[in-house]
Design a protein around this motif. Structure first.
Motif, mmCIF file in Angstrom:
data_model
loop_
_atom_site.group_PDB
_atom_site.id
_atom_site.type_symbol
_atom_site.label_atom_id
_atom_site.label_comp_id
_atom_site.label_asym_id
_atom_site.label_seq_id
_atom_site.Cartn_x
_atom_site.Cartn_y
_atom_site.Cartn_z
ATOM 1 N N ALA A 72 0.851 -1.205 0.000
ATOM 2 C CA ALA A 72 0.000 0.000 0.000
ATOM 3 C C ALA A 72 0.881 1.248 0.000
ATOM 4 C CB ALA A 72 -0.935 -0.012 1.210
ATOM 5 N N VAL A 73 1.965 1.223 0.782
ATOM 6 C CA VAL A 73 2.886 2.370 0.810
ATOM 7 C C VAL A 73 3.572 2.506 -0.546
ATOM 8 C CG1 VAL A 73 5.022 3.278 1.841
ATOM 9 C CG2 VAL A 73 3.285 2.244 3.309
ATOM 10 N N PHE A 74 3.928 1.370 -1.129
ATOM 11 C CA PHE A 74 4.605 1.389 -2.435
ATOM 12 C C PHE A 74 3.757 2.160 -3.454
ATOM 13 C CE2 PHE A 74 5.548 -0.279 -6.611
ATOM 14 C CZ PHE A 74 6.929 -0.339 -6.631
ATOM 15 N N PHE A 75 2.445 1.897 -3.464
ATOM 16 C CA PHE A 75 1.589 2.548 -4.468
ATOM 17 C C PHE A 75 1.102 3.932 -4.051
ATOM 18 C CE2 PHE A 75 1.177 -1.832 -6.150
ATOM 19 C CZ PHE A 75 1.627 -1.547 -7.428
ATOM 20 N N GLN A 76 0.859 4.146 -2.754
ATOM 21 C CA GLN A 76 0.265 5.416 -2.319
ATOM 22 C C GLN A 76 1.301 6.422 -1.825
ATOM 23 O OE1 GLN A 76 -2.588 6.463 -2.812
ATOM 24 N NE2 GLN A 76 -3.901 4.678 -3.138
ATOM 25 N N GLY A 77 2.518 5.957 -1.542
ATOM 26 C CA GLY A 77 3.530 6.847 -0.973
ATOM 27 C C GLY A 77 3.167 7.200 0.460
ATOM 28 N N MET A 78 3.948 8.119 1.037
ATOM 29 C CA MET A 78 3.662 8.585 2.403
ATOM 30 C C MET A 78 3.933 10.071 2.465
ATOM 31 S SD MET A 78 5.226 5.918 5.174
ATOM 32 C CE MET A 78 4.066 4.971 6.144
ATOM 33 N N GLN A 79 3.219 10.762 3.321
ATOM 34 C CA GLN A 79 3.507 12.179 3.518
ATOM 35 C C GLN A 79 4.769 12.292 4.399
ATOM 36 O OE1 GLN A 79 -0.041 14.095 4.913
ATOM 37 N NE2 GLN A 79 -1.234 13.151 3.260
ATOM 38 N N PRO A 80 5.496 13.444 4.282
ATOM 39 C CA PRO A 80 6.754 13.558 5.031
ATOM 40 C C PRO A 80 6.599 13.247 6.525
ATOM 41 C CG PRO A 80 6.541 15.374 3.491
ATOM 42 C CD PRO A 80 5.259 14.593 3.406
ATOM 43 N N ASN A 81 5.507 13.744 7.148
ATOM 44 C CA ASN A 81 5.401 13.481 8.601
ATOM 45 C C ASN A 81 5.102 12.013 8.900
ATOM 46 O OD1 ASN A 81 2.932 13.907 7.501
ATOM 47 N ND2 ASN A 81 2.307 15.533 8.917
ATOM 48 N N GLU A 82 4.500 11.308 7.942
ATOM 49 C CA GLU A 82 4.307 9.862 8.141
ATOM 50 C C GLU A 82 5.663 9.139 8.089
ATOM 51 O OE1 GLU A 82 0.346 8.125 6.205
ATOM 52 O OE2 GLU A 82 1.420 9.444 4.842
ATOM 53 N N VAL A 83 6.538 9.597 7.175
ATOM 54 C CA VAL A 83 7.853 8.935 7.065
ATOM 55 C C VAL A 83 8.655 9.165 8.346
ATOM 56 C CG1 VAL A 83 9.901 8.595 5.633
ATOM 57 C CG2 VAL A 83 7.805 9.407 4.570
ATOM 58 N N VAL A 84 8.544 10.384 8.898
ATOM 59 C CA VAL A 84 9.241 10.677 10.164
ATOM 60 C C VAL A 84 8.715 9.739 11.261
ATOM 61 C CG1 VAL A 84 9.646 12.418 11.963
ATOM 62 C CG2 VAL A 84 9.697 13.078 9.539
ATOM 63 N N ARG A 86 17.876 12.133 -6.495
ATOM 64 C CA ARG A 86 17.605 13.393 -5.793
ATOM 65 C C ARG A 86 16.376 13.243 -4.881
ATOM 66 N NH1 ARG A 86 17.545 18.858 -5.134
ATOM 67 N NH2 ARG A 86 19.621 19.265 -5.834
ATOM 68 N N THR A 87 15.334 12.588 -5.383
ATOM 69 C CA THR A 87 14.125 12.384 -4.570
ATOM 70 C C THR A 87 14.475 11.622 -3.291
ATOM 71 O OG1 THR A 87 12.813 12.329 -6.576
ATOM 72 C CG2 THR A 87 11.778 11.389 -4.615
ATOM 73 N N LEU A 88 15.278 10.570 -3.435
ATOM 74 C CA LEU A 88 15.662 9.796 -2.245
ATOM 75 C C LEU A 88 16.541 10.642 -1.313
ATOM 76 C CD1 LEU A 88 15.802 7.202 -0.602
ATOM 77 C CD2 LEU A 88 17.661 6.404 -2.072
ATOM 78 N N ALA A 89 17.479 11.388 -1.906
ATOM 79 C CA ALA A 89 18.383 12.219 -1.087
ATOM 80 C C ALA A 89 17.568 13.240 -0.287
ATOM 81 C CB ALA A 89 19.396 12.920 -1.984
ATOM 82 N N GLU A 90 16.590 13.874 -0.934
ATOM 83 C CA GLU A 90 15.780 14.884 -0.231
ATOM 84 C C GLU A 90 14.989 14.251 0.910
ATOM 85 O OE1 GLU A 90 15.318 18.014 -3.954
ATOM 86 O OE2 GLU A 90 13.659 16.661 -3.507
ATOM 87 N N SER A 91 14.454 13.058 0.656
ATOM 88 C CA SER A 91 13.688 12.385 1.698
ATOM 89 C C SER A 91 14.599 12.036 2.886
ATOM 90 C CB SER A 91 13.059 11.112 1.098
ATOM 91 O OG SER A 91 12.457 10.353 2.096
ATOM 92 N N VAL A 107 10.459 4.940 -1.847
ATOM 93 C CA VAL A 107 11.285 5.936 -1.147
ATOM 94 C C VAL A 107 10.958 6.031 0.356
ATOM 95 C CG1 VAL A 107 11.805 8.422 -1.029
ATOM 96 C CG2 VAL A 107 11.989 7.197 -3.202
ATOM 97 N N PRO A 108 9.675 6.059 0.786
ATOM 98 C CA PRO A 108 9.422 6.156 2.233
ATOM 99 C C PRO A 108 9.968 4.948 3.000
ATOM 100 C CG PRO A 108 7.407 6.538 0.983
ATOM 101 C CD PRO A 108 8.430 6.061 0.001
#
Ligand code: URA
Length: 437
Positions: free
Chosen positions: A44-56, A215-220, A177-178
């Motif tokens: 589910a995370v793979f397809f929907q991604g996560m918001q930055p605060n969820e990753v934290v 870059r996307t991974l580095a920023e995350s 990425v998350p």
């Protein structure tokens, strides 16, 4: 805690609160969430991604599933580097002692080979006796005595990641990425760091195939590490050809020793001092990248970094002077004149694995004596008969089998090709960009 409800909410793209994520990871760590539910969550995370605060929140909980090192009473800044991995990437082995020689403490937790890439622990285990299974107590003891250590993650470190990573590996959910961010940082932040530098690789020999994805991974990674109170920055670096000349285990350790003796390939030296400089500046031990690079160059030139490397190896049970057998040499030569147009770094990584230098399945025993030596770089002019790559392999039949694949991995063209820049970009935490603007 209702795992099915959390999975359904993530599937539908809803934000999961910190509390619910905390409950999920805590229950998973206690063995109360079955692997099939956790695999569904990862998908589910793979397809929907996560918001930055969820990753934290996810990172915090994965980190909290194990121990976090405590350095109270230890008056040195504690730092580390993480690389997303590449072919011939041996920078951990040169960087840890160089940083320790500059007065930093480096409790480096490293990994084994992943996909086509080799692992720092496998390389170091080519040194007879070298132990990579230190407990946290032993690890801290070596750092206190020597200044640096390179060892594997014990069961005490982020056990939730250990289980989730194994699940992701078999459910095609590694490249999210998350999940990568929380997996890497949960282990690195368990070291109790003041600062972290990330080497995010892009290109054929890394798992980020474009510089945009890197870059996307580095920023995350940088934003989550900063949100968790650890100063961090990332360099995006080239992995479209092997790093340095050597690919393998014993041969990579030998190349690192050359760098620490100040006679190794320039690019290994350059990347070592550039990544290290980020940490000297982040911990206020240097006031500019230039002066930090100079200081790191000095500790290598003076032999201080090499001396610390020798002490680290001894403290971890290894004997740097005993024989590290290297296989019989063979070479591939250019069949025509031309420019080196490209090198398939990933193919070279898989060739080393076929030679026994990496694992095809969990539990495989490695042959540390095998490997490759690159004799050319992208953009160079070569003449017919000039060596392109050497291999180290005692098994003659195996050498005959890999020979055509080795030849096919290096492409010659009839026009000039620009050399590839080693460092493509730098990603700074938002606070630093705000100060600079
Ligand atoms: N390395 C890790 O430790 N975790 C990932 O998810 C990917 C690479």
């Amino acid at each position: 805690m209702n795992a099915a409800r959390i999975i359904a909410d993530k599937r539908d793209g809803k934000r999961i609160s910190d509390e619910r994520l905390a409950d999920l990871i805590a229950a998973y760590t206690r063995g109360e969430v079955p692997d099939y539910q956790m695999a569904a969550f990862a998908m589910a995370v793979f397809f929907q991604g996560m918001q930055p605060n969820e990753v934290v929140a996810l990172t915090r909980e994965m980190l909290g599933s194990g121990q976090r090192m405590n350095w109270h009473g230890f008056n040195k800044p504690v730092v580390d580097k993480h690389s997303t991995g590449g072919i011939g990437d041996k920078i951990s082995i040169t960087l840890a002692p160089a940083l320790a020689a500059c007065g930093l403490a480096v409790p480096m937790i490293s990994g084994r080979g992943l996909g086509a890439t080799g692992g720092t622990l496998d390389k170091l285990e080519s040194i007879p006796g070298f132990r990579t299974d230190l407990s946290i107590r032993e690890l801290q003891q070596v750092v206190k005595e020597v200044g640096c250590v390179i060892t594997g993650a014990s069961d005490e470190i982020a056990p939730a990641d250990r289980r989730l990573y194994a699940l992701r590996d078999v459910t095609a959910t590694v490249p999210a990425v998350p999940l990568i961010t929380s997996s890497i940082l949960s282990k690195k932040l368990a070291e109790g760091l003041d600062a972290l530098v990330l080497d995010v690789k892009w290109g054929s020999g890394s798992f980020m195939k474009t510089s945009e994805a890197a870059r996307t991974l580095a920023e995350s990674l940088v934003s989550v590490a900063s949100a968790m109170g650890v100063r961090s920055s990332a360099l995006i670096t080239d992995m479209n050809q092997p790093l340095g000349q050597m690919i393998g285990n014993a041969v990579e350790v030998d190349e690192c020793i050359d760098v620490l003796l100040d006679v190794g390939p320039r690019e290994i030296f350059d990347l070592t001092v550039r990544l290290g400089a980020e940490l000297l500046v982040a911990t206020n031990l240097a006031d500019s990248i230039d002066s930090a690079e100079h200081e790191l160059g000095e500790v290598i030139a003076s032999g201080k970094a090499m001396e610390i490397f020798e002490r680290m190896v001894r403290a971890q049970g290894g004997d740097i002077n005993s024989d590290r057998h290297v296989g019989k040499r063979h070479k591939i030569v250019a069949e025509d004149d031309g420019f080196i147009g490209s090198i398939d770094a990933e193919a070279l990584g898989w060739i080393v694995i076929r030679m026994g230098g990496g694992r095809r399945k969990i539990g495989d025993t490695l042959d540390h004596s095998t490997g490759l030596q690159m004799m050319v770089k992208v953009g160079e002019w070569v003449e017919r008969g000039q060596p392109l790559v050497k291999s180290f392999c005692d098994d003659h039949d195996l050498w005959e089998q890999i020979r055509p694949d080795l030849r096919a991995a290096i492409h010659l063209v009839d026009h000039e090709v620009d050399p590839l820049p080693l460092i493509v970009d730098r990603v700074a935490p938002q606070s630093e960009s705000e100060t600079a603007s």
